[in-house]
Design a protein around this motif. Structure first.
Motif, PDB file in Angstrom:
ATOM      1  N   HIS A 172       2.874  -2.666   7.096  1.00  0.00           N
ATOM      2  CA  HIS A 172       1.814  -1.707   6.742  1.00  0.00           C
ATOM      3  C   HIS A 172       1.727  -0.602   7.789  1.00  0.00           C
ATOM      4  O   HIS A 172       2.339  -0.695   8.849  1.00  0.00           O
ATOM      5  N   SER A 173       0.909   0.433   7.471  1.00  0.00           N
ATOM      6  CA  SER A 173       0.538   1.386   8.505  1.00  0.00           C
ATOM      7  C   SER A 173      -0.939   1.713   8.375  1.00  0.00           C
ATOM      8  O   SER A 173      -1.567   1.427   7.356  1.00  0.00           O
ATOM      9  N   HIS A 201       0.865  -1.192   0.000  1.00  0.00           N
ATOM     10  CA  HIS A 201       0.000   0.000   0.000  1.00  0.00           C
ATOM     11  C   HIS A 201       0.899   1.239   0.000  1.00  0.00           C
ATOM     12  O   HIS A 201       1.470   1.590   1.027  1.00  0.00           O
ATOM     13  N   GLU A 243       1.614   4.103   2.601  1.00  0.00           N
ATOM     14  CA  GLU A 243       2.152   3.752   3.917  1.00  0.00           C
ATOM     15  C   GLU A 243       3.687   3.783   3.905  1.00  0.00           C
ATOM     16  O   GLU A 243       4.352   3.154   4.715  1.00  0.00           O
ATOM     17  N   ARG A 272      -3.488   1.147  -3.940  1.00  0.00           N
ATOM     18  CA  ARG A 272      -3.537  -0.031  -3.061  1.00  0.00           C
ATOM     19  C   ARG A 272      -3.683  -1.309  -3.889  1.00  0.00           C
ATOM     20  O   ARG A 272      -2.973  -2.289  -3.677  1.00  0.00           O
TER      21      ARG A 272
HETATM   22 ZN   LIG Z   1      -1.773  -1.420   4.279  1.00  0.00          ZN
END
Ligand SMILES: [Zn+2]
Length: 240
Positions: free
Chosen positions: A150-151, A74, A77, A123
């Motif tokens: 991820h964040s 993603h 992030e 994404r």
């Molecule tokens: Zn993510």
């Protein structure tokens, strides 16, 4: 005259080395404290794809377990992804061997809009690149563990946490162990994830333990650094 010839030969050697690096798509980025050469390699750079994929290989102890980190699925992030990429190659005395898979989404990366949401098309682009290139490499790479970085923007009950998308099996045990040994990393499993089906779920189903690390997107860099070092240290302790 001899001095001039030395200069010409040196320049030629440098040009040959640069050409070689370009041909094999592999660049030595550094030598670690144990004299291991750490390489950065492009594994996918194809027209028609919404980005590229690189790997940093051979961090840590080549005789230890093989562990893969994945960043970039993603693209928004990226602050948390960069934190891992900046820190891990410089950690000394690692007992295991690490590769970092880096997905660089270049199309529809998006932006955080009002500062809270990420509905960007990027994404899905990252998820597709993960399934097309990272999943088969890891599947065939004899890895003992995979951690997908991820964040989040704070929509969960915890900000910094680990979890396995598959509830029974080794990944779940490893993630719980990390949380147990960490001051700042909790265990918190969301009901579902958008990216799971593109990497961590099929890896677990094929017998390769894979869990998520989630950081709070808007934490300060100092806090991101501390949490990441805690993750790196406790992941290494899983196999020591
Ligand atoms: Zn993510």
């Amino acid at each position: 005259m001899i001095k001039k010839e030395y200069v010409i030969i040196s320049v030629l050697i440098i040009i040959i080395l640069i050409l070689f690096a370009l041909i094999v798509n592999e660049v030595v980025i550094k030598k670690d404290s144990d004299n291991n050469l750490i390489y950065r390699e492009t594994i996918a750079n194809n027209t028609g794809d919404p980005g590229t994929v690189e790997v940093i290989r051979n961090i840590g102890n080549p005789d230890g377990k093989r562990i893969a980190y994945v960043v970039g699925i993603h693209p928004l992030e990226y602050q948390t992804h960069n934190t891992l990429v900046n820190l891990l190659p410089d950690v000394s005395n690692l007992k295991n061997s690490y590769d970092i898979y880096i997905i660089n989404v270049t199309e529809d990366v998006g932006h955080y809009g009002d500062g809270s949401s990420d509905n960007s098309l990027g994404r899905q682009n990252g998820q597709n690149l993960a399934y097309k290139y990272v999943y088969p490499e890891i599947l065939n790479g004899s890895y003992d563990l995979v951690i997908d970085i991820h964040s989040n923007v704070g929509a969960y009950s915890y900000q910094t946490f680990v979890f396995s998308p598959v509830k029974d099996g080794l990944a779940n045990q490893y993630a719980n162990q990390i949380a147990l040994n960490s001051e700042n990393i909790s265990y918190n499993a969301p009901d579902s994830t958008t990216s799971g089906p593109y990497l961590t779920v099929p890896l677990n189903e094929m017998g390769i333990p894979a869990f998520y690390f989630e950081e709070y997107s808007f934490a300060s860099q100092d806090i991101k650094d501390n949490h990441m070092l805690e993750l790196i240290g406790n992941v290494d302790k899983l196999f020591s």
